[in-house]
Design a protein around this motif. Structure first.
Motif, PDB file in Angstrom:
ATOM      1  N   LEU A  93     -56.913  77.883 -25.878  1.00 23.90           N
ATOM      2  CA  LEU A  93     -55.582  78.358 -25.505  1.00 23.90           C
ATOM      3  C   LEU A  93     -54.965  79.174 -26.629  1.00 23.90           C
ATOM      4  N   ALA A  94     -55.199  78.765 -27.885  1.00 23.57           N
ATOM      5  CA  ALA A  94     -54.652  79.500 -29.026  1.00 23.57           C
ATOM      6  C   ALA A  94     -55.398  79.078 -30.280  1.00 23.57           C
ATOM      7  N   SER A  95     -55.695  80.037 -31.127  1.00 26.08           N
ATOM      8  CA  SER A  95     -56.298  79.713 -32.415  1.00 26.08           C
ATOM      9  C   SER A  95     -55.199  79.679 -33.468  1.00 26.08           C
ATOM     10  N   CYS A  96     -55.437  78.976 -34.543  1.00 28.51           N
ATOM     11  CA  CYS A  96     -54.431  78.805 -35.593  1.00 28.51           C
ATOM     12  C   CYS A  96     -54.493  79.978 -36.569  1.00 28.51           C
ATOM     13  N   PRO A  97     -53.361  80.647 -36.795  1.00 30.04           N
ATOM     14  CA  PRO A  97     -53.379  81.734 -37.767  1.00 30.04           C
ATOM     15  C   PRO A  97     -53.512  81.189 -39.191  1.00 30.04           C
ATOM     16  N   PRO A  98     -53.909  82.057 -40.138  1.00 29.41           N
ATOM     17  CA  PRO A  98     -54.043  81.616 -41.523  1.00 29.41           C
ATOM     18  C   PRO A  98     -52.715  81.078 -42.059  1.00 29.41           C
ATOM     19  N   HIS A  99     -52.784  80.116 -42.927  1.00 33.06           N
ATOM     20  CA  HIS A  99     -51.617  79.567 -43.631  1.00 33.06           C
ATOM     21  C   HIS A  99     -50.595  78.916 -42.700  1.00 33.06           C
ATOM     22  N   ALA A 100     -51.044  78.436 -41.540  1.00 39.62           N
ATOM     23  CA  ALA A 100     -50.114  77.797 -40.608  1.00 39.62           C
ATOM     24  C   ALA A 100     -50.296  76.288 -40.651  1.00 39.62           C
ATOM     25  N   ARG A 101     -49.250  75.588 -40.249  1.00 40.65           N
ATOM     26  CA  ARG A 101     -49.291  74.138 -40.111  1.00 40.65           C
ATOM     27  C   ARG A 101     -48.869  73.825 -38.690  1.00 40.65           C
ATOM     28  N   ARG A 102     -49.543  72.880 -38.061  1.00 36.58           N
ATOM     29  CA  ARG A 102     -49.212  72.525 -36.690  1.00 36.58           C
ATOM     30  C   ARG A 102     -48.854  71.057 -36.596  1.00 36.58           C
ATOM     31  N   ASP A 103     -47.786  70.780 -35.837  1.00 35.46           N
ATOM     32  CA  ASP A 103     -47.391  69.412 -35.515  1.00 35.46           C
ATOM     33  C   ASP A 103     -47.602  69.237 -34.019  1.00 35.46           C
ATOM     34  N   LEU A 104     -48.117  68.074 -33.610  1.00 31.02           N
ATOM     35  CA  LEU A 104     -48.458  67.797 -32.225  1.00 31.02           C
ATOM     36  C   LEU A 104     -47.567  66.678 -31.697  1.00 31.02           C
ATOM     37  N   TYR A 105     -46.962  66.895 -30.513  1.00 27.40           N
ATOM     38  CA  TYR A 105     -46.058  65.907 -29.924  1.00 27.40           C
ATOM     39  C   TYR A 105     -46.390  65.718 -28.444  1.00 27.40           C
ATOM     40  N   ARG A 106     -46.142  64.517 -27.936  1.00 27.94           N
ATOM     41  CA  ARG A 106     -46.221  64.247 -26.503  1.00 27.94           C
ATOM     42  C   ARG A 106     -44.789  64.161 -26.003  1.00 27.94           C
ATOM     43  N   ILE A 107     -44.502  64.776 -24.863  1.00 28.96           N
ATOM     44  CA  ILE A 107     -43.170  64.772 -24.265  1.00 28.96           C
ATOM     45  C   ILE A 107     -43.209  63.957 -22.984  1.00 28.96           C
TER      46      ILE A 107
END
Length: 187
Positions: free
Chosen positions: A102-116
Motif C-alpha cells: 500500500l505504501a513504502s516508507c520514505p527515508p528518515h521517516a518514523r511510523r506509529d501504528l494504531y488500531r481504531i
C-alpha cells in the motif's frame, strides 16, 4: 515541444529542491555547503533559472538525504485511495497468501501504528500534526468517512487511503463497530 518539456523539468526540479531544502530545515548557505556547490548556483536552481547537471542533482540529493528521484519525479497526489481488491498483488507459490504493497516508507521517516474502534456519532477532528506528517488508514470493519477535513472520502472494509496529517483531518464512523488501522508517518 522539447523546449516546453525541458522548461517543465527545470521548474519541477526547482520546486523539488526548494521543497526538500525547506523540509530538511536548511538554509541556502547550509545546503550549498553540504552539496559542495556555490550558493549562487543553488539560488539559481531554486528560482528555475539554472539547468543542473546530473552530478549537481546527485550532490544535492545526498546533502538532503533524499534519492535522486525525489528531485526529478513529479510529486504524487497528496490523497490516494486504494479500494479493497485493488493494487498490485504478489502471491505465494507455497500457500494461499497474497500481499499488496500500500505504501513504502520514505527515508528518515518514523511510523506509529494504531488500531481504531469507533461508533457513529460526531466525527473525530484532528488538528494538523508536525510538517511532513502523513497518515495511512485501512478500514477493517464497518464503514467510515476519513481524510482531509475539507474533502474526506467514504471507505469500506479493506479500503486504504493516504492523506496529509499536517493539515486538518477527520475520521467518522458511519456504521456501528467500525474498526481501522492507522499508521502515522513522521518525517
Amino acid at each position: 515541444m522539447v523546449e516546453k518539456a525541458s522548461f517543465d523539468l527545470i521548474a519541477l526540479i526547482a520546486a523539488s529542491i526548494r521543497r526538500e531544502r525547506e523540509r530538511a530545515g536548511l538554509s541556502l548557505t547550509e545546503l550549498a555547503k553540504r552539496a559542495g556547490i556555490a550558493k549562487s548556483t543553488l539560488s539559481q536552481l531554486e528560482s528555475g533559472a539554472g539547468n543542473p547537471s546530473v552530478e549537481t542533482l546527485w550532490a544535492l540529493g545526498a546533502a538532503l538525504g533524499v534519492p535522486f528521484s525525489r528531485l526529478v519525479d513529479p510529486p504524487r497526489t497528496v490523497v490516494q485511495v486504494i479500494r479493497a481488491g485493488e493494487g498490485p498483488a504478489t502471491y505465494s507459490e507455497q500457500a494461499s497468501y497474497g500481499v499488496t504493497l500500500l505504501a513504502s516508507c520514505p527515508p528518515h521517516a518514523r511510523r506509529d501504528l494504531y488500531r481504531i474502534a469507533a461508533e457513529p456519532g460526531p466525527p473525530h477532528r484532528s488538528d494538523p500534526h508536525r510538517p511532513g506528517t502523513t497518515e495511512h488508514l485501512v478500514i477493517g470493519t464497518g464503514r467510515a468517512s476519513a481524510g482531509p477535513a475539507e474533502e474526506p472520502v467514504e471507505l469500506w472494509p479493506g479500503d486504504y487511503v493516504v492523506y496529509p496529517g499536517d493539515a486538518p483531518h477527520v475520521f467518522e464512523a458511519l456504521e456501528p463497530r467500525t474498526t481501522a488501522v492507522i499508521v502515522i508517518e513522521h518525517i
